[in-house]
Enzyme design. Structure first.
Site, mmCIF file in Angstrom:
data_model
loop_
_atom_site.group_PDB
_atom_site.id
_atom_site.type_symbol
_atom_site.label_atom_id
_atom_site.label_comp_id
_atom_site.label_asym_id
_atom_site.label_seq_id
_atom_site.Cartn_x
_atom_site.Cartn_y
_atom_site.Cartn_z
ATOM 1 N N SER A 1 0.869 -1.182 0.000
ATOM 2 C CA SER A 1 0.000 0.000 0.000
ATOM 3 C C SER A 1 0.902 1.227 0.000
ATOM 4 O O SER A 1 1.030 1.936 0.977
ATOM 5 C CB SER A 1 -0.902 -0.007 1.241
ATOM 6 O OG SER A 1 -0.128 0.043 2.412
ATOM 7 N N HIS B 1 -3.389 -6.153 2.769
ATOM 8 C CA HIS B 1 -2.493 -7.189 3.298
ATOM 9 C C HIS B 1 -3.220 -8.490 3.605
ATOM 10 O O HIS B 1 -2.609 -9.456 4.031
ATOM 11 C CB HIS B 1 -1.778 -6.686 4.565
ATOM 12 C CG HIS B 1 -0.905 -5.493 4.326
ATOM 13 N ND1 HIS B 1 -0.406 -4.718 5.336
ATOM 14 C CD2 HIS B 1 -0.441 -4.945 3.166
ATOM 15 C CE1 HIS B 1 0.325 -3.734 4.814
ATOM 16 N NE2 HIS B 1 0.307 -3.857 3.506
ATOM 17 N N GLU C 1 -4.441 -2.336 9.342
ATOM 18 C CA GLU C 1 -3.664 -2.928 10.437
ATOM 19 C C GLU C 1 -4.299 -2.667 11.793
ATOM 20 O O GLU C 1 -4.625 -1.517 12.112
ATOM 21 C CB GLU C 1 -2.239 -2.341 10.436
ATOM 22 C CG GLU C 1 -1.502 -2.679 9.159
ATOM 23 C CD GLU C 1 -0.220 -1.885 8.993
ATOM 24 O OE1 GLU C 1 0.364 -1.469 10.005
ATOM 25 O OE2 GLU C 1 0.182 -1.690 7.839
ATOM 26 N N GLU D 1 1.778 -9.389 7.113
ATOM 27 C CA GLU D 1 2.614 -8.962 8.243
ATOM 28 C C GLU D 1 2.482 -9.902 9.432
ATOM 29 O O GLU D 1 2.821 -9.545 10.559
ATOM 30 C CB GLU D 1 2.267 -7.515 8.614
ATOM 31 C CG GLU D 1 2.551 -6.573 7.451
ATOM 32 C CD GLU D 1 2.417 -5.106 7.789
ATOM 33 O OE1 GLU D 1 1.873 -4.768 8.854
ATOM 34 O OE2 GLU D 1 2.862 -4.277 6.972
ATOM 35 N N ASP E 1 -3.707 1.267 11.654
ATOM 36 C CA ASP E 1 -3.274 1.915 10.412
ATOM 37 C C ASP E 1 -4.405 1.714 9.417
ATOM 38 O O ASP E 1 -4.666 0.590 8.972
ATOM 39 C CB ASP E 1 -1.972 1.300 9.876
ATOM 40 C CG ASP E 1 -1.567 1.944 8.545
ATOM 41 O OD1 ASP E 1 -2.230 2.933 8.126
ATOM 42 O OD2 ASP E 1 -0.601 1.473 7.912
ATOM 43 N N GLU F 1 -3.120 5.828 12.144
ATOM 44 C CA GLU F 1 -2.262 6.157 11.002
ATOM 45 C C GLU F 1 -3.089 6.293 9.724
ATOM 46 O O GLU F 1 -4.041 5.532 9.514
ATOM 47 C CB GLU F 1 -1.235 5.021 10.857
ATOM 48 C CG GLU F 1 -0.214 5.220 9.754
ATOM 49 C CD GLU F 1 0.723 4.011 9.658
ATOM 50 O OE1 GLU F 1 1.003 3.364 10.703
ATOM 51 O OE2 GLU F 1 1.151 3.687 8.539
ATOM 52 N N ASP G 1 1.764 8.568 7.030
ATOM 53 C CA ASP G 1 2.588 7.585 6.318
ATOM 54 C C ASP G 1 2.535 7.924 4.823
ATOM 55 O O ASP G 1 3.412 8.607 4.308
ATOM 56 C CB ASP G 1 2.071 6.172 6.606
ATOM 57 C CG ASP G 1 2.710 5.111 5.735
ATOM 58 O OD1 ASP G 1 3.751 5.396 5.124
ATOM 59 O OD2 ASP G 1 2.177 3.986 5.634
ATOM 60 N N LYS H 1 9.864 5.290 7.169
ATOM 61 C CA LYS H 1 10.219 4.093 6.393
ATOM 62 C C LYS H 1 11.388 4.460 5.494
ATOM 63 O O LYS H 1 11.242 5.319 4.610
ATOM 64 C CB LYS H 1 9.043 3.683 5.514
ATOM 65 C CG LYS H 1 7.837 3.125 6.248
ATOM 66 C CD LYS H 1 6.667 3.070 5.285
ATOM 67 C CE LYS H 1 5.526 2.213 5.792
ATOM 68 N NZ LYS H 1 4.320 2.408 4.957
ATOM 69 N N HIS I 1 8.560 -1.113 9.539
ATOM 70 C CA HIS I 1 8.860 -2.114 8.514
ATOM 71 C C HIS I 1 7.985 -1.844 7.288
ATOM 72 O O HIS I 1 7.173 -0.921 7.296
ATOM 73 C CB HIS I 1 8.564 -3.515 9.065
ATOM 74 C CG HIS I 1 7.093 -3.739 9.338
ATOM 75 N ND1 HIS I 1 6.536 -4.969 9.594
ATOM 76 C CD2 HIS I 1 6.036 -2.858 9.385
ATOM 77 C CE1 HIS I 1 5.238 -4.843 9.778
ATOM 78 N NE2 HIS I 1 4.914 -3.586 9.664
ATOM 79 N N ARG I 2 8.115 -2.658 6.236
ATOM 80 C CA ARG I 2 7.192 -2.670 5.106
ATOM 81 C C ARG I 2 6.465 -4.002 5.105
ATOM 82 O O ARG I 2 6.905 -4.950 5.752
ATOM 83 C CB ARG I 2 7.938 -2.514 3.760
ATOM 84 C CG ARG I 2 8.710 -1.240 3.568
ATOM 85 C CD ARG I 2 7.928 0.043 3.722
ATOM 86 N NE ARG I 2 6.714 0.197 2.979
ATOM 87 C CZ ARG I 2 6.455 1.165 2.095
ATOM 88 N NH1 ARG I 2 7.401 2.051 1.818
ATOM 89 N NH2 ARG I 2 5.280 1.281 1.510
ATOM 90 N N LYS J 1 7.010 -0.094 14.423
ATOM 91 C CA LYS J 1 5.915 -0.914 13.884
ATOM 92 C C LYS J 1 6.563 -2.093 13.193
ATOM 93 O O LYS J 1 7.331 -1.907 12.244
ATOM 94 C CB LYS J 1 5.112 -0.055 12.909
ATOM 95 C CG LYS J 1 3.837 -0.706 12.441
ATOM 96 C CD LYS J 1 2.929 0.295 11.772
ATOM 97 C CE LYS J 1 3.132 0.324 10.285
ATOM 98 N NZ LYS J 1 1.928 0.748 9.548
HETATM 99 C C1 2PG Z 1 2.014 0.662 5.992
HETATM 100 C C2 2PG Z 1 2.912 -0.463 5.584
HETATM 101 C C3 2PG Z 1 3.633 -1.194 6.664
HETATM 102 P P1 2PG Z 1 3.141 -1.243 3.157
HETATM 103 O O1 2PG Z 1 1.063 1.007 5.277
HETATM 104 O O2 2PG Z 1 2.264 1.308 7.001
HETATM 105 O O3 2PG Z 1 2.813 -1.747 7.635
HETATM 106 O O4 2PG Z 1 2.410 -1.267 4.590
HETATM 107 O O5 2PG Z 1 4.548 -1.628 3.394
HETATM 108 O O6 2PG Z 1 2.361 -2.223 2.321
HETATM 109 O O7 2PG Z 1 3.026 0.152 2.635
HETATM 110 MG MG MG Z 2 0.701 2.832 6.723
#
Ligand code: 2PG
Ligand code: MG
Length: 413
Positions: free
Chosen positions: A40, A151, A160, A203, A238, A279, A306, A329, A357-358, A380
């Site tokens: 995402s 996810h 999340e 995740e 999130d 988030e 984010d 990130k 993390h991703r 996270k």
């Molecule tokens: C998020 C992330 C990590 P993604 O949205 O915060 O949890 O997901 O790495 O898929 O962007």
């Molecule tokens: Mg996010």
């Protein structure tokens, strides 16, 4: 620091997609770093370079390998002393604001491998903290125990659902609390919905067939209570709302609602469940709606940017009234020095910082050392399950053996 050899390779991430790993040889020691990848992703993230050829359905990273090989010649011909100097060289070689020439993934693998080489025999977090002039502190884990959105592939729109062991005194205690709740949650979900409800998303969080947000929060809170943690644990979400945004409205819990209705929806949820962190509650360009909610939740929950802020100091300044915390990130921006600048910018605005993390990860636990060095107090890192997630928990458990203390949670002012 003299780098004598640089070896790039294509490895697989936790979703089985190719990603870049790089080895640096410094004084006959090998220092390695690998790049994570999002699903995402925010539109304003730095460019992740992929081959677009038939191999691996277009996801190969051979182009990044070719770039590393070319850069290697120049890097080996120079001597670098600081991370800033090295990253400055990388940025100059790329020369674009989005890193589209060489790819943020190319730059990041090199930048992280340099940091490891620079630390040498020293602990990575200690070396980074020294450069940042910070006293290292262990972060509190934000553990994604139930996955939705992109996810998971269930009707749940919020991406999340996290538990945060705010009452833990040490990182080991925090890990134990998270693991116990995770296993109770899994058991309860399997009892209620059958064996497949224990299957996990990207995740490591379970992905049961739930229809709406409240069902998920109720299920999680029951698992928290079963373990006697209702006074010591908080919830966090999130939303990744860009993923359920459809031309001005949001499709959540089976309904299309306006931004104002979504704001009320979050406030109602906050009244009922004790979440301390929210988030990406709105679409990635909705600076104003973010700001309204941040004000309404001030003193009760942090609002984390984010996709809105993408670890980019310029976007963070643009969002100065929109959020109260930054999700950091490293691959959203491409170099470690720029990630430090992003954290510094956020701190200067009085925000909290959460290292993340991703959804596509590797066994590399760099972010554990990074969060400790930044002393930001939040990380996270997914569920306490699956090797690429536990690698991060386990590195923090090792760091705790050095006597580094856990930073307690506090809301931004
Ligand atoms: C998020 C992330 C990590 P993604 O949205 O915060 O949890 O997901 O790495 O898929 O962007
Ligand atoms: Mg996010």
């Amino acid at each position: 620091m003299k780098i004598t050899a640089i070896t790039p390779r294509q490895i697989l991430d936790s979703r089985g997609n190719p990603t870049l790993e790089v080895d640096f040889s410094v004084q006959n020691q090998v220092y390695r770093a690998a790049v994570p990848s999002g699903a995402s992703t925010g539109t304003h993230e730095a460019v992740e370079l992929r081959d677009g050829k038939p191999a691996y359905h277009g996801k190969g990273v051979q182009k990044t390998i070719a770039h590393v090989k070319k850069l290697a010649k120049k890097i080996k011909a120079k001597t670098f002393t600081t991370q800033n100097q090295f990253d400055g060289f990388l940025l100059q070689q790329d020369g674009t604001p989005t890193k589209k020439k060489l790819g943020a993934n190319t730059l990041l693998a090199l930048s992280l491998a340099f940091a490891r080489g620079h630390a040498g025999k020293k602990r990575l977090y200690a070396d980074l903290a020294e450069a940042l002039k910070k006293t290292p502190r262990l972060p509190l884990p934000f553990a994604n125990v139930l996955n939705g959105g992109r996810h998971a592939g269930t009707p749940l729109k919020i991406q999340e659902f996290m538990v945060v062991p705010v009452g833990a005194k040490t990182f080991s205690e925090a890990t134990q609390m998270v693991s116990e709740v995770y296993h109770s949650l899994k058991k309860d979900a399997v009892q209620k919905f059958g064996a497949s409800a224990g299957n996990v998303g990207d995740e490591g969080g379970i992905a049961p067939p739930l229809q709406n947000t409240r069902q998920a929060l109720d299920l999680i809170w029951r698992a928290v209570e079963e373990n006697g943690y209702s006074q010591k644990m908080a919830l966090a979400l999130d939303c990744a709302a860009s993923e359920f945004y459809e031309r001005g409205t949001y499709y959540v819990d089976g309904k299309h609602i306006t931004p104002a209705e979504l704001t009320q929806y979050y406030l109602d949820l906050h009244g009922q469940y004790r979440f301390i962190s929210l988030e990406d509650p709105f679409h990635e360009e909705s600076f104003t709606e973010f700001g309204v909610l941040t004000r309404l939740l001030r003193g009760k929950a942090q609002v984390v940017g984010d996709d809105l802020t993408v670890t980019n100091p310029r976007r963070i300044l643009q969002a100065k009234k929109s959020c109260s915390a930054l999700l950091l990130k490293v691959n959203q921006i491409g170099t470690l020095s720029e990630s430090f600048a992003a954290a510094k910018t956020a701190e200067s605005l009085g925000w909290n910082v959460m290292v993340s993390h991703r959804s596509g990860e590797t066994e590399d636990a760099f972010i554990s050392d990074l969060a400790t060095a930044l002393a930001c107090g939040q990380i996270k890192l997914g569920a306490p399950a699956r090797g690429e997630r536990t690698a991060k928990y386990n590195q923090l458990l090792r760091i705790e053996e050095d006597g580094v203390k856990l930073k307690l949670f506090s809301l931004p002012h």
